[in-house]
Design a protein around this motif. Structure first.
Motif, PDB file in Angstrom:
ATOM      1  N   SER A   1       3.987 -60.177  84.591  1.00  0.00           N
ATOM      2  CA  SER A   1       5.426 -60.096  84.330  1.00  0.00           C
ATOM      3  C   SER A   1       6.060 -58.788  84.774  1.00  0.00           C
ATOM      4  O   SER A   1       7.254 -58.735  85.053  1.00  0.00           O
ATOM      5  CB  SER A   1       5.707 -60.318  82.839  1.00  0.00           C
ATOM      6  OG  SER A   1       5.157 -59.262  82.077  1.00  0.00           O
TER       7      SER A   1
ATOM      8  N   ILE B   1       2.015 -53.279  87.301  1.00  0.00           N
ATOM      9  CA  ILE B   1       0.994 -53.491  88.327  1.00  0.00           C
ATOM     10  C   ILE B   1       0.817 -54.984  88.607  1.00  0.00           C
ATOM     11  O   ILE B   1       0.695 -55.401  89.765  1.00  0.00           O
ATOM     12  CB  ILE B   1      -0.338 -52.843  87.868  1.00  0.00           C
ATOM     13  CG1 ILE B   1      -0.177 -51.313  87.806  1.00  0.00           C
ATOM     14  CG2 ILE B   1      -1.481 -53.229  88.809  1.00  0.00           C
ATOM     15  CD1 ILE B   1      -1.351 -50.575  87.159  1.00  0.00           C
TER      16      ILE B   1
ATOM     17  N   ARG C   1       2.357 -63.176  77.807  1.00  0.00           N
ATOM     18  CA  ARG C   1       2.569 -63.769  76.481  1.00  0.00           C
ATOM     19  C   ARG C   1       3.986 -64.269  76.295  1.00  0.00           C
ATOM     20  O   ARG C   1       4.250 -65.070  75.416  1.00  0.00           O
ATOM     21  CB  ARG C   1       2.253 -62.731  75.393  1.00  0.00           C
ATOM     22  CG  ARG C   1       0.789 -62.365  75.314  1.00  0.00           C
ATOM     23  CD  ARG C   1       0.575 -61.149  74.462  1.00  0.00           C
ATOM     24  NE  ARG C   1       1.247 -59.984  75.023  1.00  0.00           N
ATOM     25  CZ  ARG C   1       1.159 -58.755  74.553  1.00  0.00           C
ATOM     26  NH1 ARG C   1       0.442 -58.518  73.469  1.00  0.00           N
ATOM     27  NH2 ARG C   1       1.786 -57.743  75.127  1.00  0.00           N
ATOM     28  N   SER C   2       4.912 -63.765  77.124  1.00  0.00           N
ATOM     29  CA  SER C   2       6.309 -64.170  76.939  1.00  0.00           C
ATOM     30  C   SER C   2       6.758 -65.198  77.971  1.00  0.00           C
ATOM     31  O   SER C   2       5.973 -65.585  78.844  1.00  0.00           O
ATOM     32  CB  SER C   2       7.202 -62.930  76.974  1.00  0.00           C
ATOM     33  OG  SER C   2       6.622 -61.948  77.778  1.00  0.00           O
TER      34      SER C   2
ATOM     35  N   ASP D   1      -1.762 -66.268  76.291  1.00  0.00           N
ATOM     36  CA  ASP D   1      -2.305 -65.015  75.749  1.00  0.00           C
ATOM     37  C   ASP D   1      -3.795 -64.974  76.094  1.00  0.00           C
ATOM     38  O   ASP D   1      -4.585 -65.757  75.568  1.00  0.00           O
ATOM     39  CB  ASP D   1      -2.098 -65.015  74.225  1.00  0.00           C
ATOM     40  CG  ASP D   1      -2.624 -63.746  73.567  1.00  0.00           C
ATOM     41  OD1 ASP D   1      -3.455 -63.042  74.173  1.00  0.00           O
ATOM     42  OD2 ASP D   1      -2.200 -63.475  72.422  1.00  0.00           O
TER      43      ASP D   1
ATOM     44  N   ASN E   1      -5.632 -58.504  85.158  1.00  0.00           N
ATOM     45  CA  ASN E   1      -4.786 -57.305  85.110  1.00  0.00           C
ATOM     46  C   ASN E   1      -4.202 -57.062  83.711  1.00  0.00           C
ATOM     47  O   ASN E   1      -3.928 -55.914  83.361  1.00  0.00           O
ATOM     48  CB  ASN E   1      -3.648 -57.467  86.138  1.00  0.00           C
ATOM     49  CG  ASN E   1      -2.504 -56.516  85.860  1.00  0.00           C
ATOM     50  OD1 ASN E   1      -2.574 -55.338  86.179  1.00  0.00           O
ATOM     51  ND2 ASN E   1      -1.444 -57.018  85.225  1.00  0.00           N
TER      52      ASN E   1
ATOM     53  N   TYR F   1      -8.769 -47.722  73.775  1.00  0.00           N
ATOM     54  CA  TYR F   1      -8.387 -48.044  75.155  1.00  0.00           C
ATOM     55  C   TYR F   1      -9.462 -47.560  76.123  1.00  0.00           C
ATOM     56  O   TYR F   1      -9.926 -48.306  76.989  1.00  0.00           O
ATOM     57  CB  TYR F   1      -7.038 -47.411  75.490  1.00  0.00           C
ATOM     58  CG  TYR F   1      -6.562 -47.709  76.893  1.00  0.00           C
ATOM     59  CD1 TYR F   1      -6.021 -48.944  77.215  1.00  0.00           C
ATOM     60  CD2 TYR F   1      -6.677 -46.762  77.913  1.00  0.00           C
ATOM     61  CE1 TYR F   1      -5.598 -49.230  78.520  1.00  0.00           C
ATOM     62  CE2 TYR F   1      -6.254 -47.028  79.200  1.00  0.00           C
ATOM     63  CZ  TYR F   1      -5.713 -48.275  79.500  1.00  0.00           C
ATOM     64  OH  TYR F   1      -5.309 -48.553  80.789  1.00  0.00           O
TER      65      TYR F   1
ATOM     66  N   ILE G   1      -0.286 -44.645  87.162  1.00  0.00           N
ATOM     67  CA  ILE G   1       0.556 -45.534  87.962  1.00  0.00           C
ATOM     68  C   ILE G   1       1.871 -45.696  87.191  1.00  0.00           C
ATOM     69  O   ILE G   1       1.854 -46.039  85.997  1.00  0.00           O
ATOM     70  CB  ILE G   1      -0.111 -46.918  88.158  1.00  0.00           C
ATOM     71  CG1 ILE G   1      -1.567 -46.768  88.659  1.00  0.00           C
ATOM     72  CG2 ILE G   1       0.734 -47.774  89.101  1.00  0.00           C
ATOM     73  CD1 ILE G   1      -1.746 -46.114  90.007  1.00  0.00           C
TER      74      ILE G   1
ATOM     75  N   THR H   1       4.435 -47.131  85.439  1.00  0.00           N
ATOM     76  CA  THR H   1       4.836 -48.391  84.796  1.00  0.00           C
ATOM     77  C   THR H   1       5.230 -48.075  83.353  1.00  0.00           C
ATOM     78  O   THR H   1       5.108 -46.924  82.913  1.00  0.00           O
ATOM     79  CB  THR H   1       3.665 -49.392  84.751  1.00  0.00           C
ATOM     80  OG1 THR H   1       2.677 -48.870  83.849  1.00  0.00           O
ATOM     81  CG2 THR H   1       3.037 -49.615  86.121  1.00  0.00           C
TER      82      THR H   1
END
Ligand code: NDP
Length: 251
Positions: A14, A17, A37-38, A54, A81, A145, A177, A179
């Motif tokens: 969406s 990246i 998810r959206s 999801d 991704n 993470y 990156i 974003t």
């Protein structure tokens, strides 16, 4: 030039990246199915297909794979991704943080790989997992993470070893990156602006990365030019982690 009939499944397409990867693979002539998810974003590429899913849920991963296979006959390229980030140490992390980060970044990658591999082993295919330099060197305050990305790198090697030669599997380890996720990471610094300036100064390439830098690496890794490349994790960070941690001014 890639074969026009190949189909790619891209998770988290969406924005950021993932969006750049969707657009690059369309330019390369692939048919693309992407998920998030959206609902389908307004600026999503008209020629790509969107499925609300999801990746942390095995049923969603299986449904997504079924839909893409039914639409195009096979999935030739999988790009894992989709990812989430929580900026906390181990002692700060909650059970919900564990479920979210491990659920999306580890389980999600596993779910999709498990769903596509049986058919890929028969028809051949390529998997690209988006890991991170955070899975190699620890970013402060990002314990789950960092660990989740180390899992992605390990799973990448296992898939290459267990499912070659039919399937090639590689990971990309992006650095900074630009974003929404990178903005969130800088936002927790004492001075986000100073942290950004310090980070840029540590990039031999002289700039932060753009989503297209990662999309171009995906494009190469799925091409026949990378036919002998599998089980590897490629750092794409403008050279940031190539530097010694010693302070240059003192030497
Ligand atoms: P963004 O937060 O901008 O985008 C993440 C994407 O993943 C969105 O499309 C989001 O859509 C989707 N997503 C999140 N959770 C799920 C889920 N459970 N199921 C399906 N889709 C999901 O991140 P980036 O573009 O910056 O990052 C993309 C990947 O690159 C991630 O794996 C990240 O860890 C990695 N990376 C990024 C770096 C950076 O500097 N930006 C550095 C190193 C690695 P939605 O929320 O609508 O579901």
């Amino acid at each position: 030039m890639h074969d026009k009939t190949r189909t790619a499944l891209v998770t988290g397409g969406s924005r950021g990246i993932g969006k750049a990867i969707v657009e690059r693979l369309l330019d390369d002539g692939l048919q693309v199915v992407a998920c998030g998810r959206s609902a389908k974003p307004e600026d999503f590429a008209a020629s790509a297909h969107w499925v609300e899913a999801d990746v942390s849920k095995p049923a969603d991963a299986n449904r997504l794979t079924r839909i893409a296979s039914k639409m195009f006959g096979s999935i030739d390229v999988l790009v894992n991704n989709a990812g989430v980030q929580v900026e906390r140490t181990v002692t700060e992390s909650t059970d919900d943080d564990w479920d979210l980060v491990v659920g999306v970044n580890c389980r999600g990658v596993f779910n999709l790989c498990r769903a596509v591999l049986p058919a890929m082993e028969k028809n051949s295919g390529v998997i690209i997992n988006i890991g991170s330099i955070s899975g190699v060197v620890a970013d402060p305050g990002m314990a789950l993470y960092n660990a989740s990305k180390a899992f992605v790198h390990g799973l990448t090697r296992s898939i290459a070893v267990d499912h070659g030669p039919a399937v090639r599997c590689n990971a990309i380890q992006p650095g900074w990156i630009m974003t929404a996720m990178a903005d969130d990471a800088f936002a927790v610094a004492n001075s986000p602006q100073a942290a950004k300036q310090d980070a840029i100064a540590r990039h031999p390439a002289g700039r932060f990365g753009q989503p297209q830098d990662i999309a171009k690496t995906v494009s190469w890794l799925i091409s026949d030019d990378a036919a002998f490349v599998t089980g590897q994790c490629f750092t794409v960070d403008g050279g940031m982690t190539a530097a010694s941690p010693l302070q240059p001014g003192l030497f």
